[in-house]
Design an enzyme around this catalytic site. Structure first.
Site, PDB file in Angstrom:
ATOM      1  N   TYR A 124       0.820  -1.209   0.000  1.00 36.89           N
ATOM      2  CA  TYR A 124       0.000   0.000   0.000  1.00 36.89           C
ATOM      3  C   TYR A 124       0.861   1.270   0.000  1.00 36.89           C
ATOM      4  O   TYR A 124       0.399   2.339   0.357  1.00 36.89           O
ATOM      5  CB  TYR A 124      -0.939   0.017   1.216  1.00 36.89           C
ATOM      6  CG  TYR A 124      -2.027  -1.036   1.210  1.00 36.89           C
ATOM      7  CD1 TYR A 124      -2.112  -1.993   0.210  1.00 36.89           C
ATOM      8  CD2 TYR A 124      -2.981  -1.080   2.212  1.00 36.89           C
ATOM      9  CE1 TYR A 124      -3.107  -2.959   0.204  1.00 36.89           C
ATOM     10  CE2 TYR A 124      -3.982  -2.046   2.213  1.00 36.89           C
ATOM     11  CZ  TYR A 124      -4.027  -2.978   1.211  1.00 36.89           C
ATOM     12  OH  TYR A 124      -5.024  -3.935   1.211  1.00 36.89           O
ATOM     13  N   LYS A 173       4.959 -14.441   3.975  1.00 36.43           N
ATOM     14  CA  LYS A 173       5.013 -15.407   2.875  1.00 36.43           C
ATOM     15  C   LYS A 173       6.477 -15.506   2.445  1.00 36.43           C
ATOM     16  O   LYS A 173       6.832 -15.311   1.267  1.00 36.43           O
ATOM     17  CB  LYS A 173       4.095 -14.933   1.731  1.00 36.43           C
ATOM     18  CG  LYS A 173       3.880 -15.943   0.618  1.00 36.43           C
ATOM     19  CD  LYS A 173       3.006 -17.115   1.010  1.00 36.43           C
ATOM     20  CE  LYS A 173       2.902 -18.096  -0.148  1.00 36.43           C
ATOM     21  NZ  LYS A 173       2.256 -19.362   0.211  1.00 36.43           N
ATOM     22  N   ASP A 206      -1.280 -18.121   3.743  1.00 35.75           N
ATOM     23  CA  ASP A 206      -2.333 -19.034   3.270  1.00 35.75           C
ATOM     24  C   ASP A 206      -2.734 -20.009   4.368  1.00 35.75           C
ATOM     25  O   ASP A 206      -3.919 -20.237   4.634  1.00 35.75           O
ATOM     26  CB  ASP A 206      -1.892 -19.767   1.990  1.00 35.75           C
ATOM     27  CG  ASP A 206      -0.442 -20.216   2.020  1.00 35.75           C
ATOM     28  OD1 ASP A 206       0.297 -19.799   2.932  1.00 35.75           O
ATOM     29  OD2 ASP A 206      -0.041 -21.003   1.151  1.00 35.75           O
ATOM     30  N   ASP A 230      -4.675  -6.224   6.340  1.00 40.89           N
ATOM     31  CA  ASP A 230      -5.969  -5.698   5.904  1.00 40.89           C
ATOM     32  C   ASP A 230      -6.948  -6.860   5.724  1.00 40.89           C
ATOM     33  O   ASP A 230      -8.077  -6.847   6.219  1.00 40.89           O
ATOM     34  CB  ASP A 230      -5.763  -4.955   4.568  1.00 40.89           C
ATOM     35  CG  ASP A 230      -6.947  -4.092   4.212  1.00 40.89           C
ATOM     36  OD1 ASP A 230      -7.873  -3.967   5.031  1.00 40.89           O
ATOM     37  OD2 ASP A 230      -6.951  -3.533   3.090  1.00 40.89           O
TER      38      ASP A 230
END
Ligand code: NAD
Length: 367
Positions: A124, A173, A206, A230
């Site tokens: 972002y 990740k 995930d 988010d």
């Protein structure tokens, strides 16, 4: 002790739910002088900008703000007021507790966790562009810095210590994002070593989603980067009971802005229909932040008992899905009045009953 707090009513249902929170604040007996400033649609009409400097100055001066949701006008050229506010005030930590209230509106009545999201960088950061003239390819740059990672991870460990929480889980990740993910992972491991009294672990994003959808009660403090945070905070708001009851806070250096997870819900504006609980729980977070623990406990307990009784609840809490037996919905103002009435009557020292979970759906799917 008197407090001076900036109040930004906001757009849509914002004025109704912030009024509700003010009414409950009054019932606590804590002296708060509200400095009301307008941002959003009213500010555009009056001052030609959705985020006048006077709003930023008021928050900087008072260091505390209670905010309603603000509409982001589509196609008007104005960027999101909410994003601008975070950037201008360097509100780097977005904190969203997900607590199931009275075991209602959730399949996971034992959920009690908090998502700590880095709110200034990551995907972002606003660094993105089309790669070619035909707009057939595009890039968004994921900026992760050691400074911002250390800052948010330290914030999460300090929150865990202050709130006597059991564990801090980092979400990333790093197996695929070998630079940005690994940087956040390394920062987490090194910071965790400075907090040996607080157990910590890591999940890939995930796997975290799957774990939360199955057994959210096993998680406590989750710390992560901007985009993952988010998404996870909305997921957790849903797990704990929905948008109507999900509060949030944004923290910067000596600044704190409390705002609900939900938006301005324009279709309900002025109908006295919106659920005031999320904004009232923002007030609870504000009171806790300034050390008014008993008042905060009273507010939470009054909300809890009102939802558990199911006599005076707004439409979203009166429907099947929230309650097994539907009840006639009350207005936003009636529910606020009921919560305010209860605030001086509840006993904040008696432990709240801990609703029992329904158990895992399929033990064979445990990961
Ligand atoms: P929204 O949260 O405003 O509404 C989605 C739906 O959720 C509503 O239609 C309603 O059914 C329900 N809902 C939300 N709050 C509720 C409440 N308190 N009580 C009962 N039901 C409630 O999301 P949206 O429609 O995507 O966004 C509307 C506007 O709000 C947009 O302009 C968006 O940019 C803005 N927004 C602002 C903030 C903020 O100020 N922090 C956050 C999210 C969205």
């Amino acid at each position: 002790m008197r407090y001076r707090v900036t109040l930004i009513p906001g757009d849509g249902i914002g004025p109704e739910v912030t009024n509700a929170a003010r009414q409950v604040a009054e019932a606590t007996g804590i002296a708060i002088d509200w400095e009301v400033v307008e941002a959003g649609e009213k500010a555009i009409q009056a001052q030609g900008t959705p985020l006048p400097d006077s709003v930023l100055e008021s928050v900087r001066r008072n260091r505390l703000a209670l905010k309603g949701p603000i509409t982001t006008p589509i196609g008007s050229g104005f960027r999101s007021v909410n994003v601008a506010l975070r950037q201008q005030l360097d509100l780097y930590a977005s904190v969203r507790p997900a607590r199931a209230i009275a075991g209602e509106g959730t399949r996971f009545p034992e959920t009690d966790l908090v998502v700590v999201r880095e709110a200034t960088e990551g995907l972002y950061s606003g660094v993105e562009h089309w790669v070619d003239r035909d707009h057939s390819a595009a890039e968004t740059v994921n900026i992760i810095t050691r400074k911002a990672s250390d800052r948010i991870i330290r914030f999460a460990f300090e929150l865990a210590r202050r709130e006597k929480r059991k564990r801090v889980t980092a979400v990333h990740k790093a197996n695929v994002m070998k630079t940005t993910g690994a940087l956040f992972q390394t920062a987490f491991r090194e910071m965790a070593a400075q907090y040996p009294d607080i157990p910590s672990d890591e999940r890939l994003i995930d796997n975290m989603c799957m774990q939360l959808a199955k057994k959210p009660e096993e998680y406590d403090v989750i710390v992560t980067t901007n985009l993952f945070g988010d998404i996870l905070s909305d997921l957790c708001a849903g797990l704990a009971g929905g948008l109507g009851v999900a509060p949030g806070a944004l923290y910067g250096h000596e600044l704190a802005v409390f705002e609900p997870v939900h938006g301005s819900a324009p279709k309900y504006a002025g109908l006295d229909k919106a659920d005031p609980v999320a904004e009232i729980l923002c007030l609870e977070m504000l009171l806790r932040h300034v050390g008014e623990v008993e008042a905060a406990d009273r507010v939470f307990r009054a909300v809890w008992e009102t939802i558990a009784e199911k006599k005076v609840v707004t439409y979203d809490l009166a429907l099947p899905g929230y309650t097994l037996t539907p009840v006639p919905p009350s207005t936003c103002s009636a529910m606020a009045k009921e919560i305010a009435r209860k605030v001086p009557l509840v006993d904040p020292h008696v432990a709240l009953p801990r609703p029992k979970g329904t158990g895992h759906i399929d033990p064979h799917l445990e990961a």
